[in-house]
Design a protein around this motif. Sequence first.
Motif, mmCIF file in Angstrom:
data_model
loop_
_atom_site.group_PDB
_atom_site.id
_atom_site.type_symbol
_atom_site.label_atom_id
_atom_site.label_comp_id
_atom_site.label_asym_id
_atom_site.label_seq_id
_atom_site.Cartn_x
_atom_site.Cartn_y
_atom_site.Cartn_z
ATOM 1 N N PRO A 867 0.831 -1.212 0.000
ATOM 2 C CA PRO A 867 0.000 0.000 0.000
ATOM 3 C C PRO A 867 0.864 1.261 0.000
ATOM 4 C CG PRO A 867 -0.082 -1.075 2.134
ATOM 5 C CD PRO A 867 0.743 -1.963 1.268
ATOM 6 N N GLN A 868 2.085 1.167 0.483
ATOM 7 C CA GLN A 868 2.967 2.345 0.507
ATOM 8 C C GLN A 868 4.415 1.878 0.471
ATOM 9 O OE1 GLN A 868 1.069 3.216 4.099
ATOM 10 N NE2 GLN A 868 2.896 2.942 5.346
ATOM 11 N N ASP A 869 5.360 2.825 0.377
ATOM 12 C CA ASP A 869 6.767 2.445 0.347
ATOM 13 C C ASP A 869 7.128 1.626 1.579
ATOM 14 O OD1 ASP A 869 7.016 3.773 -1.947
ATOM 15 O OD2 ASP A 869 8.425 5.302 -1.234
ATOM 16 N N PRO A 870 8.020 0.621 1.403
ATOM 17 C CA PRO A 870 8.442 -0.141 2.578
ATOM 18 C C PRO A 870 9.266 0.767 3.501
ATOM 19 C CG PRO A 870 9.742 -0.768 0.660
ATOM 20 C CD PRO A 870 8.690 0.169 0.179
ATOM 21 N N PRO A 871 9.207 0.497 4.792
ATOM 22 C CA PRO A 871 9.928 1.369 5.736
ATOM 23 C C PRO A 871 11.424 1.462 5.407
ATOM 24 C CG PRO A 871 9.061 -0.628 6.819
ATOM 25 C CD PRO A 871 8.494 -0.612 5.454
ATOM 26 N N ALA A 872 12.021 0.334 5.035
ATOM 27 C CA ALA A 872 13.442 0.391 4.697
ATOM 28 C C ALA A 872 13.637 -0.363 3.386
ATOM 29 C CB ALA A 872 14.270 -0.258 5.796
ATOM 30 N N MET A 873 14.390 0.251 2.474
ATOM 31 C CA MET A 873 14.635 -0.430 1.199
ATOM 32 C C MET A 873 15.684 -1.510 1.406
ATOM 33 S SD MET A 873 13.234 0.449 -1.707
ATOM 34 C CE MET A 873 14.299 0.746 -3.089
ATOM 35 N N PRO A 874 15.423 -2.742 0.932
ATOM 36 C CA PRO A 874 16.460 -3.778 1.007
ATOM 37 C C PRO A 874 17.709 -3.283 0.266
ATOM 38 C CG PRO A 874 14.381 -4.681 0.202
ATOM 39 C CD PRO A 874 14.224 -3.206 0.258
ATOM 40 N N SER A 875 18.877 -3.734 0.726
ATOM 41 C CA SER A 875 20.115 -3.198 0.163
ATOM 42 C C SER A 875 20.308 -3.625 -1.291
ATOM 43 C CB SER A 875 21.304 -3.660 0.992
ATOM 44 O OG SER A 875 21.323 -5.078 1.002
ATOM 45 N N ASP A 876 19.773 -4.793 -1.662
ATOM 46 C CA ASP A 876 19.968 -5.281 -3.030
ATOM 47 C C ASP A 876 18.810 -4.915 -3.958
ATOM 48 O OD1 ASP A 876 18.195 -6.823 -1.724
ATOM 49 O OD2 ASP A 876 19.226 -8.750 -2.050
ATOM 50 N N ALA A 877 18.025 -3.934 -3.584
ATOM 51 C CA ALA A 877 16.841 -3.607 -4.384
ATOM 52 C C ALA A 877 17.149 -2.576 -5.472
ATOM 53 C CB ALA A 877 15.737 -3.063 -3.482
ATOM 54 N N THR A 878 16.430 -2.704 -6.576
ATOM 55 C CA THR A 878 16.467 -1.690 -7.626
ATOM 56 C C THR A 878 15.081 -1.071 -7.664
ATOM 57 O OG1 THR A 878 17.726 -3.321 -8.855
ATOM 58 C CG2 THR A 878 17.091 -1.324 -10.051
ATOM 59 N N GLU A 879 15.052 0.243 -7.745
ATOM 60 C CA GLU A 879 13.745 0.889 -7.759
ATOM 61 C C GLU A 879 13.454 1.395 -9.170
ATOM 62 O OE1 GLU A 879 12.657 3.530 -4.345
ATOM 63 O OE2 GLU A 879 12.195 4.886 -6.013
ATOM 64 N N LEU A 880 12.286 1.069 -9.661
ATOM 65 C CA LEU A 880 11.877 1.512 -11.002
ATOM 66 C C LEU A 880 10.668 2.405 -10.865
ATOM 67 C CD1 LEU A 880 11.812 -2.022 -12.640
ATOM 68 C CD2 LEU A 880 13.724 -0.419 -12.694
ATOM 69 N N ARG A 881 10.718 3.523 -11.576
ATOM 70 C CA ARG A 881 9.558 4.414 -11.557
ATOM 71 C C ARG A 881 9.163 4.719 -12.992
ATOM 72 N NH1 ARG A 881 8.809 7.695 -6.993
ATOM 73 N NH2 ARG A 881 10.319 7.265 -5.334
ATOM 74 N N GLY A 882 7.951 5.063 -13.163
ATOM 75 C CA GLY A 882 7.509 5.431 -14.502
ATOM 76 C C GLY A 882 6.065 5.861 -14.473
ATOM 77 N N THR A 883 5.578 6.142 -15.644
ATOM 78 C CA THR A 883 4.165 6.517 -15.728
ATOM 79 C C THR A 883 3.535 5.755 -16.874
ATOM 80 O OG1 THR A 883 4.690 8.299 -17.235
ATOM 81 C CG2 THR A 883 4.521 8.890 -14.919
ATOM 82 N N PHE A 884 2.254 5.639 -16.788
ATOM 83 C CA PHE A 884 1.511 5.153 -17.953
ATOM 84 C C PHE A 884 0.260 5.985 -18.079
ATOM 85 C CE2 PHE A 884 0.992 2.213 -14.350
ATOM 86 C CZ PHE A 884 -0.319 2.474 -14.011
ATOM 87 N N LEU A 885 -0.346 5.890 -19.228
ATOM 88 C CA LEU A 885 -1.551 6.694 -19.465
ATOM 89 C C LEU A 885 -2.774 5.869 -19.115
ATOM 90 C CD1 LEU A 885 -0.628 8.324 -22.864
ATOM 91 C CD2 LEU A 885 -0.835 9.479 -20.658
ATOM 92 N N ILE A 886 -3.695 6.484 -18.424
ATOM 93 C CA ILE A 886 -4.959 5.778 -18.210
ATOM 94 C C ILE A 886 -6.090 6.607 -18.808
ATOM 95 C CG2 ILE A 886 -4.280 4.465 -16.161
ATOM 96 C CD1 ILE A 886 -5.714 6.642 -14.516
ATOM 97 N N ASN A 887 -7.087 5.903 -19.224
ATOM 98 C CA ASN A 887 -8.238 6.577 -19.834
ATOM 99 C C ASN A 887 -9.246 6.948 -18.769
ATOM 100 O OD1 ASN A 887 -7.447 6.368 -22.521
ATOM 101 N ND2 ASN A 887 -8.084 4.220 -22.546
ATOM 102 N N LEU A 888 -9.765 8.135 -18.844
ATOM 103 C CA LEU A 888 -10.839 8.544 -17.955
ATOM 104 C C LEU A 888 -12.053 8.864 -18.809
ATOM 105 C CD1 LEU A 888 -8.826 10.966 -15.661
ATOM 106 C CD2 LEU A 888 -9.506 8.632 -15.139
ATOM 107 N N GLU A 889 -13.163 8.810 -18.218
ATOM 108 C CA GLU A 889 -14.418 9.182 -18.878
ATOM 109 C C GLU A 889 -14.545 8.578 -20.266
ATOM 110 O OE1 GLU A 889 -15.367 13.285 -18.561
ATOM 111 O OE2 GLU A 889 -14.434 13.442 -16.595
ATOM 112 N N GLY A 890 -14.527 7.296 -20.271
ATOM 113 C CA GLY A 890 -14.768 6.590 -21.536
ATOM 114 C C GLY A 890 -13.701 6.811 -22.583
#
Length: 936
Positions: A867-890
């Motif tokens: 549900p939210q960011d983990p309290p502490a990031m594991p040391s061997d973790a890679t974080e990926l961020r990005g966006t995608f488009l979502i359709n609203l109102e049909g």
Amino acid sequence: MPVGIGLVAASFVDMIKKCGFSELYSWQRERKVKTEFCLHDGPPYANGDPHVGHALNKILKDIANRYHMMRGSKIHFVPGWDCHGLPIEVKVLSELGEKAQDLSAMEIREKARSFAKAAIEKQRSAFIRWGIMADWNNCYYTFDGSYEAKQLRIFYQMYDKGLIYRSYKPVFWSPSSRTALAEAELEYNPQHVSRSVYVKFPLSKPAPKLASLIDGSSPVSILVWTTQPWTIPANQAVCYMPDAKYAVVKCSTSGELYILAEDKVTFVASALKTTFEVISTFSGADLENGTCTHPLIPDKVSPLLPANHVTMTKGTGLVHTAPAHGMEDYSVASQHNLSTDCLVDEDGVFTAAAGPELQNKAVLDEGTDVVIKMLQASKNLLLEEKLVHSYPYDWRTKKPVVIRASKQWFINIAELKATAKELLKKVKFIPGSAQNAMADMMDRRPYWCISRQRVWGVPIPVFHHKTKDEVLINSQTIEHIAKLVEQHGSDVWWTLPPEQLLPKEVLSQVGGPDALEYEPGRDILDIWFDSGTSWACVLPGTDQRADLYLEGKDQLGGWFQSSLLTSVAVRKRAPFRTVVVHGFTLGEKGEKMSKSLGNVIDPDVVINGGQDQSKEPPYGADVLRWWVAESNVFTEVTLGPSALNAAREDISKLRNTLRFLLGNVAGFNPETDSIPVNKMYVLDQYVLHLLQDLASKITDSYKQYDFGKVIRLLQAFYTRELSNFYFSIIKDRLYCEKASDPKRRSCQTALAEILDVIVRSFAPILPHLAEEVFQHVPYLKEPKSVFRTGWIATSSVWKKPGLEEAMESACAMRDAFLRSIPGKNAAEHQLLKCFSRAHCQMLQAEETSSTSQLNELMMASQTTLLPQDPPAMPSDATELRGTFLINLEGGDIREESEYKVIVTPTTKEKCPRCWKYTAESSDTLCPRCADVVGGK
Ligand SMILES: *[C@@H]1O[C@H](CO)[C@@H](O)[C@H](O)[C@H]1NC(C)=O
Ligand SMILES: *[C@@H]1O[C@H](CO)[C@@H](O)[C@H](O)[C@H]1NC(C)=O
Ligand SMILES: [Zn+2]
């Protein structure tokens, strides 16, 4: 011959038998369906071996027919051959050599007929090998008596309406074939060398308006230029353009005055290697009523006449006019009552009327030479130079033609053009540009000469008076002749005595059997008239209109046009609703295919392989068909080894897809095992959604006869959506779940639908492969023929735009994840997703799962939704961020939505059974596999 899917090649023949390949045409004719699709086959010429041009044309037609048949129409497609004409006659005569001279008309006709028949048989068996669907025992032939009789009746209807007349006019004339030729029987040789000349026509009476410009101190001449000096003896006038500017110039070499177009002064002076001083300029109209002297006949006057065909692009702007040797010259002559006498006979040599110096000299050889010498002698020749230009040749003898006036039969196209062009506007052309091209070609044609002075053809059914210039033709004579021809073929014209060719009533009016005043004419009809009347002889119903004509672009001035003109003449309507026009076949580098270049590709060698099969492997008919379909046929179509290899590669990729599909629907029975769409895995529903979109695009492309697009759509789907995406994801479910597990049945349900849609999508293009696949679909009942079971059927419930959006966002994360671990196994990683939109919950209900739909899609070891960011990031973790488009109102508004994915190496071990990293240790099964194996 294609290699079977798990089959040995020999059973290909069995397969063709089993699915009733050759009876398909008659089967579909017997169906009770409401719609009929009529494709009218333009008859190939019954001369020579089948070639790739035939393959291109016939395969395109077959794809169209099979598509329409699968969509439920009854197909009317009667293949035909164009069997008469000069090319056959010339070939037969040249094979006989010297002996040919002694042959009677009937002997020539018999030899020509058997020659045509042999060619037809060769072509027919090739067309069958290419998989062309038709009733090959019921074709049409322009040499059939019934066909010829219909054609004669059409001739008469047009004659009766005044649309066919006999007249003396300049026409293209082939001295080497001793006959008139139509534009479509010409080939232009761009390397032709002519002896062009600049000639003086001494001014004899200056035009009244010019009198003041010329003081009489030096001689004045009109300058003309021609590429055909042999036509000078027939000169009757010199034409000018009234609107153009002309000049009187003084030549610095001769001191004489010349008249020519102002625009051409510099060019002509430099051609003559001199300079011109412009004395004065004036408007072309001022030349009115002037005359000059014929350069070879001092007492003959050649008037100066206005004409709008005069051009400034070539020559001097003043045009030598010989009405017997030019269409435009002829129309000037009709306007101004000039002589149109022809000084050249059928063999292309000067007649006695040309004078003793020229008589019996061939105009294009010695005749030209003598004319030039005569011009020199009369001191009217200013320059002779060789000119390389495009010049018409006889398409058969490959010898130059001339334009020569003679008595011929014509169709008055002028009378038909307006209606024809109006009707053309309602015809759908693909590509659209062909419509104007065809109208333009019709515009450029002043009249259509339909008589030929040969014997291998349909006679022009008229009788000529033995002494007077009168012809005999009426409804009674035509009916009588047509009936005879219907029964016995047009040979009767040559075999029956003239009195039997006339009905009794008419015979008695024209001298009776003993003193018959008329004799049968000896001209035959142009073969373009033969084939142009095919609509009347072949098309079904009272409507006699085809849904489709599909031919090469050369037919815009050929068969499309002769068909339209005859149909408009007789019944004021077009014989076609849609016209598809394709390009020509060329060699691999876009060069013409020719025997001398050694790049001619024999379609039979493509199918069966050549002598050296390492160089020319057997590709099978489907490779040939694939090549046709994928080419951009609306331009020129290139063919060579690399195109064929590429086609074979493409088909082999398609086969791999089919093999996967067939292998994985084994043991699946759609009737009992299908999963309802709403209960299917989201991924499987998604793939069905994509499938219905593909199906509708493919159907549209077929409707537009854009088969290349069909192939592009199909290839994109099976490489991108299937092989690289869907198949790789579902392998675990297919191979590791219990055979009857609903999860497995879910994707099998999708696979069965995919298989069906794909096979139907390519069936019109690759009918052999499609039937072969159908023989191997385990759950299909008889008849196992894709062509007997209709077109693609998609379900409206497959369409799920909302799902598409959810899947696209999940796929965006998947792509980011896979990109972050290049070259590594996705299964060795686990994902923590700090993202909890409803999308993801649809794919994974639990917080952490290694069996959820989301995890399957990611192909990871396990997936956790946070549900939210983990309290502490594991040391061997890679974080990926990005966006995608979502359709609203049909779907009207699109909004960017963010995601974050944390990737860490897996903590689990590789399951020895499914190889997923979901086991507690490397020698124990993962819980899922334990369950599957334990359950057995
Ligand atoms: C040319 O001749 C015609 C007929 O004789 C005459 O009507 C016309 O006026 C003449 N034109 C000129 C410019 O002399
Ligand atoms: C046309 O020319 C011919 C002979 O050259 C002549 O007999 C005839 O009268 C002319 N006709 C007209 C309308 O000028
Ligand atoms: Zn396992």
